[in-house]
Design a protein around this motif. Structure first.
Motif, PDB file in Angstrom:
ATOM      1  N   ASN A   1      37.083  49.100  48.351  1.00  0.00           N
ATOM      2  CA  ASN A   1      36.457  49.985  47.368  1.00  0.00           C
ATOM      3  C   ASN A   1      36.841  49.583  45.947  1.00  0.00           C
ATOM      4  O   ASN A   1      37.323  50.385  45.145  1.00  0.00           O
ATOM      5  N   ALA A   2      36.630  48.316  45.658  1.00  0.00           N
ATOM      6  CA  ALA A   2      36.889  47.788  44.319  1.00  0.00           C
ATOM      7  C   ALA A   2      35.952  46.617  44.085  1.00  0.00           C
ATOM      8  O   ALA A   2      35.654  45.857  45.011  1.00  0.00           O
ATOM      9  N   LEU A   3      35.489  46.485  42.862  1.00  0.00           N
ATOM     10  CA  LEU A   3      34.675  45.334  42.482  1.00  0.00           C
ATOM     11  C   LEU A   3      35.577  44.366  41.737  1.00  0.00           C
ATOM     12  O   LEU A   3      36.037  44.658  40.636  1.00  0.00           O
ATOM     13  N   VAL A   4      35.854  43.230  42.368  1.00  0.00           N
ATOM     14  CA  VAL A   4      36.740  42.225  41.784  1.00  0.00           C
ATOM     15  C   VAL A   4      35.902  41.010  41.419  1.00  0.00           C
ATOM     16  O   VAL A   4      35.203  40.451  42.275  1.00  0.00           O
ATOM     17  N   LEU A   5      35.954  40.619  40.158  1.00  0.00           N
ATOM     18  CA  LEU A   5      35.140  39.506  39.665  1.00  0.00           C
ATOM     19  C   LEU A   5      36.017  38.460  39.016  1.00  0.00           C
ATOM     20  O   LEU A   5      36.981  38.786  38.305  1.00  0.00           O
ATOM     21  N   TRP A   6      35.686  37.194  39.260  1.00  0.00           N
ATOM     22  CA  TRP A   6      36.327  36.081  38.560  1.00  0.00           C
ATOM     23  C   TRP A   6      35.220  35.300  37.856  1.00  0.00           C
ATOM     24  O   TRP A   6      34.202  34.938  38.459  1.00  0.00           O
ATOM     25  N   GLU A   7      35.400  35.056  36.576  1.00  0.00           N
ATOM     26  CA  GLU A   7      34.404  34.316  35.804  1.00  0.00           C
ATOM     27  C   GLU A   7      34.988  32.989  35.357  1.00  0.00           C
ATOM     28  O   GLU A   7      36.074  32.939  34.779  1.00  0.00           O
ATOM     29  N   ALA A   8      34.253  31.917  35.636  1.00  0.00           N
ATOM     30  CA  ALA A   8      34.650  30.603  35.138  1.00  0.00           C
ATOM     31  C   ALA A   8      34.276  30.508  33.666  1.00  0.00           C
ATOM     32  O   ALA A   8      33.303  31.120  33.215  1.00  0.00           O
ATOM     33  N   GLN A   9      35.038  29.729  32.931  1.00  0.00           N
ATOM     34  CA  GLN A   9      34.682  29.514  31.523  1.00  0.00           C
ATOM     35  C   GLN A   9      33.304  28.855  31.455  1.00  0.00           C
ATOM     36  O   GLN A   9      32.442  29.275  30.705  1.00  0.00           O
ATOM     37  N   PHE A  10      33.112  27.827  32.227  1.00  0.00           N
ATOM     38  CA  PHE A  10      31.807  27.251  32.541  1.00  0.00           C
ATOM     39  C   PHE A  10      31.782  27.048  34.049  1.00  0.00           C
ATOM     40  O   PHE A  10      32.822  26.741  34.664  1.00  0.00           O
ATOM     41  N   GLY A  11      30.620  27.181  34.655  1.00  0.00           N
ATOM     42  CA  GLY A  11      30.531  27.012  36.098  1.00  0.00           C
ATOM     43  C   GLY A  11      31.001  25.652  36.560  1.00  0.00           C
ATOM     44  O   GLY A  11      31.486  25.498  37.690  1.00  0.00           O
TER      45      GLY A  11
END
Length: 1008
Positions: free
Chosen positions: A731-741
């Motif tokens: 019950n959590a939305l965990v996101l990882w974002e790359a600086q660039f894909g």
């Protein structure tokens, strides 16, 4: 510490022309000297306030002043300058009370000199020399400690041949050995005694620092921490164990050794990666857990390689032995999934700790053969469990990471993970690292596998103390483990235990080590195991009898035999028995194919939008950058118009989930602002450091917590960390974002071994979202492509199978696949796909190609009506223009995905072909929307079908979608390719060539 070091170095250096004592004695003002030293002899620290010079008479302090004055007279107080110039003392004002690591002259034993007599130069020099010797042992003693049970490997360091090398430079002879010396405050070897004979000082130092324990800690830049460690190792009697404690160590060591012997007997031809040669690791782990439990820890999360894993599961976690033995039987699985080899599996156990009589939760995280890849995953899981328990200081949840020696120094992810240890949003408040040091890596010995003296040197970068210990000395190991657990509980920082043992067999049990290490293995063949050595020791000292030793071993063998017989009755293995992160109550009572709605009330969107576009409540005092004031004003204008751009759509997804009690965590490089300066979730006060405001944390009074965290410049460790975080609570939305894909492939091991295949191998779900900026925009080969083809190639749906059509077609596809790959073109679809991650009755990783130029594209906006109640994620967005309204007149249908859609529509408009060419967006590429593609193709029966993409032909989605198009169309129609030709690089570095390639693509696609 640096000051003391400088003082001793200057005083004892052979190059020093004058030390302080010599200079003082030779000075012309001998009467003044007598007065000073006489006063120093009778003053006490209690009179320091009244007589500040009692403090200044510390030899090292005055000498430091003198040496500083010699270098630069202006660097010392004017009173010192006057004193040194004229030899007439002028008292410096406000000298502080006595400081740590300083001694008054009264502390020295002047060999019975009467009060008022001046000490001679040798007396002062000798006392300083003793202090320097003590420090030398503390710094260098580990170099010559007896750490190797085989006695074949020693660190290749200068002067480590004997202990005498430590004090060889000091002019002490046999006649000095019985002289009494005052002990400085930087050592605890005296216990209650203030002074000791030199011989006893050396013996005690020898026993502490050069015996079976080598302590590396003097690089730590905290005096408090150094003194804490000194006290734990130097205090006399710390290594004395009671008979009961010794019997417990023996019993645990017997079980660890007996387990390996039992497996060797029953499964002699099976790989099991046994612990022979380092069996003491099992009692060591149990000691760490016992002490930590006593200090308040309730949950321990462990990560480890394959060596010793089964033993750890059996004797540390107390996994039922019959379940372990069943893994050797080669039975069919009773549940879904591909499974994994037995020495990769994890587990979760909640049990009573019999030593402390407290309940403890133990989890061993499943891992691949990629050594050390599990490290950041464990840390993320630990951090998440601390978060959900409200354990802000790490007092209840801790992690233990077990390493091999070659991997600990060879794998870069160790360094990356270490550097998360003190970051506010990533710290787990101290990890205990245990190195099972075999002194060999597969077939490579340390001389060829590392450049550092020790395999543990990487830990020095984060000021982690390192405790090397001979694995054949169980009592030394137990003491080190106790200290490590107490260190972690006291300072909440990492520490390392280096268990120096050996590997009795080859890399695995059927490997022949004599091919490559003949001398080492000749020695190992003759070497008694740790259990026999310790049993002999206890029998010799009368703690146990030989019969008791045999009885304990026989009792455990009987337990193993009973479990072995029970394992034979099993007909199937159950993967769920090995789940490391159970989600209690999540799946129960749910329709596995029912998705909750993702649209929300328009009032909610407006409320979130207004909050997100507002400055802090104390805006008059909080100075915001003028550029951000324009950003906030633009957001407010969009809310008033009821439209959302990419940043606003994302904020509405986050805000609406937070309102529903769903924790949201966004992590990655520069995510607070966003690589492309579009997000701005954290506003910074322009005049006050560290003063920030995050509006998403203040949407509703009872909302869930929101965390947005700029990470270290690491993909491998940080993505692994977030994956571990996502495993803990569904019950959590965990996101990882790359600086660039493009940079995500630095974390390829995490993607391949954990995210894409974790559920299949380990029955473990994760709803992690990977945001990968992607788009060919003329920015060169490393800022263009997230390599979406790789993610699609790892998708597990069958290109030749069209699932049965039904109302649940879309959600059934999601249920059956390993992950979701999408390339959205509208903020509304982005909003919905994020909310769908939580709305699903199960969890799947989501790989999202996110835009760059679309973040501010005037057409890349969505009305609130596409996000409000009744709306949902669109797997395909059909053409709603003239072509879609009159499909019979359409000559060509262009299927595409991502930002190229906007280039295609612009070109189509310029060529005035809106009625003849339809453009259909495939938003969810995997699982492939067979049903909707079929529907669109049937709508345009007479049209040519093409797939257009901006990536090269051997990249992008083409190789994935081509066979699936044919399956969707039942091979009745062809789909042709439009786009760049095959290429080795993702993109050209030439802007002119980029534009030329793009124009060719658009002209080919938008033509009839």
């Amino acid at each position: 510490m640096h000051r003391a070091h400088t003082a001793f170095s200057l005083a004892l250096s052979p190059m020093a022309h004058k030390n302080f004592a010599t200079w003082l004695l030779k000075s012309s003002s001998s009467q003044q000297l007598a007065k000073v030293t006489a006063a120093a002899a009778v003053r006490t620290y209690n009179s320091a306030a009244a007589e500040p010079f009692a403090n200044g008479s510390t030899a090292s302090y005055v000498e430091e002043m003198y040496n500083a004055w010699l270098r630069d007279p202006t660097s010392v107080h004017t009173s010192w300058d006057a004193y040194f110039r004229s030899n007439s003392y002028v008292s410096p004002p406000n000298l502080a009370p006595v400081q740590a690591n300083t001694l008054p002259l009264t502390a020295f034993n002047f060999g019975g000199a009467v009060a008022g007599a001046a000490p001679d130069s040798k007396t002062i020099d000798d006392h300083l020399a003793v202090q320097a010797i003590i420090r030398s042992y503390q710094i260098r003693g580990h170099n010559i400690a007896h750490l190797d049970p085989l006695e074949i490997n020693t660190p290749e360091l200068p002067g480590n041949s004997s202990t005498k090398s430590i004090y060889a430079n000091f002019s002490f002879g046999e006649q000095d050995m019985d002289r009494q010396f005052k002990l400085p405050s930087t050592t605890f070897i005296g216990g209650d005694e203030a002074s000791l004979p030199l011989k006893e000082i050396l013996n005690r130092l020898e026993n502490v620092y050069c015996n079976k324990i080598g302590v590396e800690f003097m690089f730590i830049n905290s005096l408090e921490q150094c003194n804490w460690i000194r006290k734990r190792f130097e205090t006399p009697g710390v290594l004395n164990f009671s008979p009961e404690e010794k019997r417990l160590i023996l019993a645990r060591l017997t079980r660890a050794t007996g387990f390996e012997a039992f497996l060797a007997k029953k499964y002699s031809s099976e790989k099991r990666f046994g612990l022979e040669g380092c069996e003491i690791m099992i009692p060591a782990l149990k000691e760490i857990i016992d002490v930590s439990t006593e200090l308040g820890v309730e949950s321990v999360i462990m990560g480890m390689p394959h060596r010793g894993r089964l033993n750890t599961l059996a004797n540390v976690c107390r996994k039922p032995l019959n379940q372990i033995f069943t893994q050797f039987a080669g039975l069919e699985a009773a549940d879904d999934g591909s499974g994994d080899v037995k020495y990769h599996l994890g587990t979760y156990i909640e049990r009573l700790n019999r030593v402390t009589n407290k309940n403890i939760r133990l989890a061993v995280v499943a891992n691949p053969s990629h050594l050390e890849a599990v490290d950041p995953v464990v840390q993320g899981k630990t951090r998440a469990e601390q978060f959900y328990r409200g354990d802000q200081e790490g007092k209840k949840v801790m992690s233990i990471l077990i390493h091999g020696d070659a991997a600990f120094c060879g794998q870069g992810v160790v360094y990356e993970t270490m550097h998360l240890s003190d970051l506010p949003d990533y710290t787990t408040h101290g990890t205990i690292h245990v190195v099972a040091n075999n002194q060999i890596g597969f077939t490579t010995d340390p001389r060829f596998s590392r450049s550092s003296p020790y395999c543990t040197d990487v830990a020095r970068v984060v000021n982690a103390p390192i405790f090397h210990v001979n694995a054949d000395d169980p009592e030394a190991v137990m003491h080190v483990c106790k200290v490590a657990a107490e260190w972690r509980a006291t300072f909440h920082k990492d520490c390392v235990i280096d268990l120096v043992g050996y590997r009795r067999n080859g890399h695995n049990e059927i490997d022949e080590p004599m091919f490559t290490q003949p001398l080492m293995y000749q020695k190992i063949r003759k070497h008694k195991n740790c259990l026999d050595l310790y049993a002999d020791k206890l029998i010799a000292e009368g703690t146990v009898t030989g019969e008791e030793v045999k009885s304990v071993a026989a009792k455990y063998e009987n337990i193993c035999e009973e479990a072995f017989a029970l394992a034979k009755t099993e007909t199937h293995v159950k993967y769920k028995d090995w789940l490391d992160s159970p989600w209690s109550g999540f799946f129960e009572g749910k329709d596995p194919l029912k998705v909750a709605p993702t649209g929300v009330k328009e009032e909610t969107l407006i409320h979130i939008g207004n909050r997100f576009s507002s400055p802090p409540p104390n805006a008059a005092e909080f100075v915001i950058h003028k550029g951000l004031l324009r950003v906030l004003a633009a957001r407010k204008a969009m809310v008033d118009e009821k439209v959302a751009d990419w940043a606003l759509g994302e904020a509405m997804a986050f805000g609406s989930l937070l309102k529903e009690g769903i924790h949201v965590r966004l992590s990655g490089q520069d995510v607070e602002r966003g690589t492309f300066s579009h997000r701005h979730h954290v506003l910074h006060h322009q005049l006050v450091d560290k003063a920030t405001y995050n509006s998403l944390q203040h949407m509703y009074p009872d909302q869930a917590p929101y965390s947005v965290s700029n990470s270290s410049l690491s993909e491998y460790a940080v993505l692994g960390f977030e994956h571990g975080y996502s495993m803990t609570n569904p019950n959590a939305l965990v996101l990882w974002e790359a600086q660039f894909g493009d940079f995500s492939n630095t974390a390829q091991s995490i993607i391949d071994q954990f995210i894409s295949s974790g559920q299949s191998k380990w029955v473990r779900q994760s709803g992690l979202v990977m945001l990968l900026p992607h788009g060919m925009e003329g920015m060169g080969p490393e800022h263009s492509s997230c390599r979406v083809e790789r993610f699609l190639q790892m998708s597990s749906d069958d290109p030749d199978y069209f699932p049965p059509e039904s109302d649940e077609f879309g959600v059934r596809q999601l249920h059956d696949i390993n992950w979701i790959v999408a390339n959205c073109t509208t903020p509304a679809n982005y909003y919905h796909i994020l909310r769908r991650q939580i709305a699903l009755p199960f969890r799947k990783p989501l790989i999202l190609c996110t835009p760059k130029s679309l973040l501010r594209h005037p057409e890349a906006k969505s009305p609130f009506s596409e996000m409000s109640e009744g709306s949902e994620f669109q797997r395909i967005i059909p053409d709603n223009g003239p072509a879609g309204q009159n499909p019979s007149s359409v000559k060509k249908v262009v299927f595409c995905s991502g930002r190229v859609y906007y280039d295609l529509t612009k070109t189509r408009k310029e060529k005035q072909l809106e009625g003849e060419i339809a453009i259909v967006r495939v938003e969810q590429v995997s699982p492939f929307p067979f049903d909707l593609v079929k529907e669109q193709a049937n709508l345009y029966k007479n049209a040519e079908l093409v797939w257009a993409q901006e990536e090269h032909k051997n990249q992008g989605s083409w190789t994935y979608v081509q066979p699936r198009f044919l399956t969707a169309l039942n091979h009745s129609r062809d789909v042709s390719y439009v786009g760049r030709a095959c290429g080795a690089s993702t993109a050209t570095g030439s802007k002119a060539q980029h534009i030329r390639e793009l124009n060719a693509l658009l002209n080919d696609a938008i033509s009839t």
